[in-house]
Design an enzyme around this catalytic site. Sequence first.
Site, PDB file in Angstrom:
ATOM      1  N   GLU A 524       0.861  -1.183   0.000  1.00 39.36           N
ATOM      2  CA  GLU A 524       0.000   0.000   0.000  1.00 39.36           C
ATOM      3  C   GLU A 524       0.894   1.227   0.000  1.00 39.36           C
ATOM      4  O   GLU A 524       1.193   1.782  -1.019  1.00 39.36           O
ATOM      5  CB  GLU A 524      -0.977  -0.021   1.176  1.00 39.36           C
ATOM      6  CG  GLU A 524      -2.137  -0.950   0.887  1.00 39.36           C
ATOM      7  CD  GLU A 524      -3.307  -0.810   1.840  1.00 39.36           C
ATOM      8  OE1 GLU A 524      -4.026   0.194   1.767  1.00 39.36           O
ATOM      9  OE2 GLU A 524      -3.482  -1.730   2.667  1.00 39.36           O
ATOM     10  N   GLU A 805      -1.385  -1.197  13.562  1.00 43.12           N
ATOM     11  CA  GLU A 805      -2.655  -0.921  12.886  1.00 43.12           C
ATOM     12  C   GLU A 805      -3.834  -1.449  13.690  1.00 43.12           C
ATOM     13  O   GLU A 805      -4.871  -0.822  13.774  1.00 43.12           O
ATOM     14  CB  GLU A 805      -2.628  -1.590  11.503  1.00 43.12           C
ATOM     15  CG  GLU A 805      -3.894  -1.414  10.691  1.00 43.12           C
ATOM     16  CD  GLU A 805      -3.744  -1.970   9.277  1.00 43.12           C
ATOM     17  OE1 GLU A 805      -2.889  -2.851   9.079  1.00 43.12           O
ATOM     18  OE2 GLU A 805      -4.475  -1.510   8.387  1.00 43.12           O
TER      19      GLU A 805
HETATM   20  C1  BGC Z   1      -5.209   1.312   5.023  1.00 41.09           C
HETATM   21  C2  BGC Z   1      -5.799   2.195   6.064  1.00 41.09           C
HETATM   22  C3  BGC Z   1      -6.855   2.980   5.357  1.00 41.09           C
HETATM   23  C4  BGC Z   1      -7.921   1.982   5.038  1.00 41.09           C
HETATM   24  C5  BGC Z   1      -9.177   2.532   4.505  1.00 41.09           C
HETATM   25  C6  BGC Z   1      -6.268   0.321   4.664  1.00 41.09           C
HETATM   26  O1  BGC Z   1      -5.866  -0.645   3.813  1.00 41.09           O
HETATM   27  O2  BGC Z   1      -4.020   0.752   5.391  1.00 41.09           O
HETATM   28  O3  BGC Z   1      -5.002   2.761   6.963  1.00 41.09           O
HETATM   29  O4  BGC Z   1      -7.278   4.136   5.938  1.00 41.09           O
HETATM   30  O5  BGC Z   1      -7.429   0.935   4.239  1.00 41.09           O
HETATM   31  O6  BGC Z   1     -10.150   1.760   4.907  1.00 41.09           O
END
Ligand code: BGC
Length: 950
Positions: A524, A805
Amino acid sequence: MLELSGIKIEQLVKPVGITSPFRVSWVLESDERDVKQNSYQIRVRRKGAENWSYDSGIVESSSSVYNKVEMTLESLVCYEVHVRAMAKDMETPWYYTEFTSGLQDIREWKGDFITAEPENSARDAEKSYGTLVRRDFCVDGEVKEAYLISTALGLYHIWINGQLASPDEMAPGWTSYHKRLQYQTYEVTDLLEEGQNAIGVMLGAGWYKGMMGYKHCRNLYGDRTAFAGQLLIRYQDGREEVIMTNENWMGSRSAVLFSEIYDGESYDARLEQAGWNCVGFPMRMSSVHSVDTDSAFSGNVVDNPWISGDATEVPAEFRLWKPVEVIEGPIAALVPQRGVSVRQQERLQPKRIFRTPEGDLIIDFGQNMTGWCEFTVRGAKAGDVCELQFFEILDASGNMYTENLRGAMETLRYTCRGSVEETYRPWFSFQGFQYARVNSWAGMNAEEVLREKEAYANKSGSADRLFSLVSASELTGVVVHSDMPVTGAFACSNPLLNQLWHNILWGLKGNSLDIPTDCPQRDERIGWTGDIVAFGRTASYLMDTQEFYGKWLADVAADQNEDGSVPHVVPDILSGHMEGDWLLETGFQGGATGWGDVAIVLPWIQYLTYGDLDAVRRQIPSMKKWIAYLESYADGCVYVHGPQFGDWLALDAKPGSYHGATSDEFTGGAYFCHVTRLLANMLHYIGEEEESAVYMKKYRALKEDFCRRFLREDGRLTEDTQTAYVLALTFHLTWQRTRPALARRLVELVRESDGHLTTGFLGTPRIARALSDYGYWKEAYDLLLKEDFPSWLYQVKSGATTVWEHWDGMRPDGSLWSADMNSFNHYAYGSIGEWMFRTIAGIEAQEETPGYEHFRIEPRIGGGLKEACGEYESVRGKIRVRWEVLEDGQGPTKCVKIGLEFRIPANTAAEVVLWDADQVLEADGLTFEWREDGLHAEAGSGSYRVVYQM
Ligand code: BGC
């Protein structure tokens, strides 16, 4: 004494690339109290010139920041800026700084975009190899000064006469390239020599054409990398010459076989062309444009970037040169780099090198970080391969764990050229990691490494050759991020909280590589807007984010959709590329509550922190578009349209869901009210009263609707979740009289969860504030100090060095949250840092006097802490607050006695609140008066020490 320090031009120290008009800021320093600037004078001239080109004369003003200089600047000229200020009956000496102007008119840009990649080769478009472009040129006389302005489609590093022309990494940075492409300006006078010179540029795929997004799309902005630039030489005799990119440059392949943001880099040093960026390099010419990697190596570069490395012959084609091709480039989109550039920041030594139970040899850097490992090997044979694979955590058995990296290979592969000593660092990639596994090393190939690993795991071998080889090499963890100075420091008597602060700061370091990202490791690493909504305020205490966020907000505005919706990520690389995604496939790529709201929330944070009204003005059109968009889909205050993430990752989510229990209707309504009010406020503060009134009226109507829908007659909310109460309370969405009952209910809900939070991305950043603002400061402290799951300190106690996270990324039994979304460096929950700073240290901005022109010092003593200290380098100077419990109520007097020291910078003032105090024992010259919440005093600048009793 009266002095000036830290003179900045457009908030940067000695910047380059400045355009007219520009603004000058400084910090006033004095050892006296109550110092207010009453006037200043600014003068500007060309460096070394006798006459001033600008003289403000004495300006009667207390303003020490953002003082505008309206003068015509010439392009690429170094200017001196002299400043002095007066206060009371004192006057500072003249202070001096300098800056270099950028192009004042983009029509002065003459360089073509040139590429060494072949056209229309679908196969090459799918590859991320590196190219070189170069030319020789003659410097015909004594050089007075020389400036290089340059940019790339892709990433670039530039050398003049074999020397790197800039310490920037990952330039030109990541922007919405077709709309805004940054160019850099470098002063290169010292690199030039009279006579023959050479300039050489190495190009890589980067964000521009490499694979990005979790759908792994390539060529998002274009399928050929290119470089553009021009070198301006000014001679002592007054002549000027411009060397620019054009069809006369030559191109070739570099030693970078493969380089990608997620996957890493493969570099074959045998393919280096020694002296390619120096004068007199003999170019061997090619009649074909491209070099066929596949015929030179076994394996396919796309499918398997970690090509087997058994190529013994260096393919001759790599060393052939051909004229570059000029391609169409986004010249109209060129903008001078405004923000800070990405730089190498810190160098960490490995903490240990060890074998896992499975036998892998691991280098542990002791810190989850973003950057790369630089290494030096000695005595390697040509063709020896050093390969490192990076990752974040060990699993419960102490073995390498990579599943949470999903599709990111995070691997560096260096093939040695075979010289006495060779050093490698990746050129166009970075990794998020704490650990690296050694897959092969100079002196031992992959099979031998594997054999040794197996022997170790089966306990059938005792010798550890790999360990000796790796230990004998130099290994350095290079921490890389945007060059933002750290502005906030926090320390207290609880070491766990200090470690938490450390983790929060490292979360910011790791996720500030040119853009604010969600995470730095898996596939990401993109600008998820909601993560900044959650963490932006904390970030702006920790580091000077002014230019960093300013640059990114320009991309928010640039990528905002026609209808006003804000994309989920900025730069927007998801729109049109989400086929097959369970959540985003709807084809609708923007407008999520708590994510798109960044268009207003972040400028507001910046306004409070830095008080830069011009920065607010720049974002107003984008803010209005966002509100208009919400209005077009809302029913009253309720906005729900397109994919919503809700209270993302909240623990009250249904099993298997990421979406917290608070409904989209509720969170959408709450945010709609909140951002409408923030816009009304900002319009008011920039003096747009009429418009402000319009938005204030809208806000009142929305709020009324919100209460009608979500506030029940019995004083509770229709949604009985922690996050619902947190948002209603901290956004002030219900009438004042109803709030104590809401706060009580929030406390009950926390208690019902055994004193834990159940909140996600929307509720977590504000839950401690919701409690402490309504008198439940003890409960707020309790929440912060919880040590069992889910809590901030649970992560700390589990050995985290950044913020995770998921609350339960790693569970007490060692099991892990599902690999599909389990980053260990995700800063959103680090948003508690804001509360620590504002409440424990008590340094609080005020919206009427932003940028700490006037602020509050209001520490809340509690949490069993014996002392706490916060320091914040504001735009007006250093603020410091330190308190200490002198008597804790256990002694014979039974009273709690607090010593409070604070520093208020010159030219600012603060309201000091001794919260819950009943007697001031030492007032240090201040006059305190009673208010409902404690004792208040107005303090001018200076250092103080107050002792009081609670
Ligand atoms: C990210 C998050 C993001 C989210 C949105 C994820 O895959 O890592 O931090 O805000 O998706 O839902």
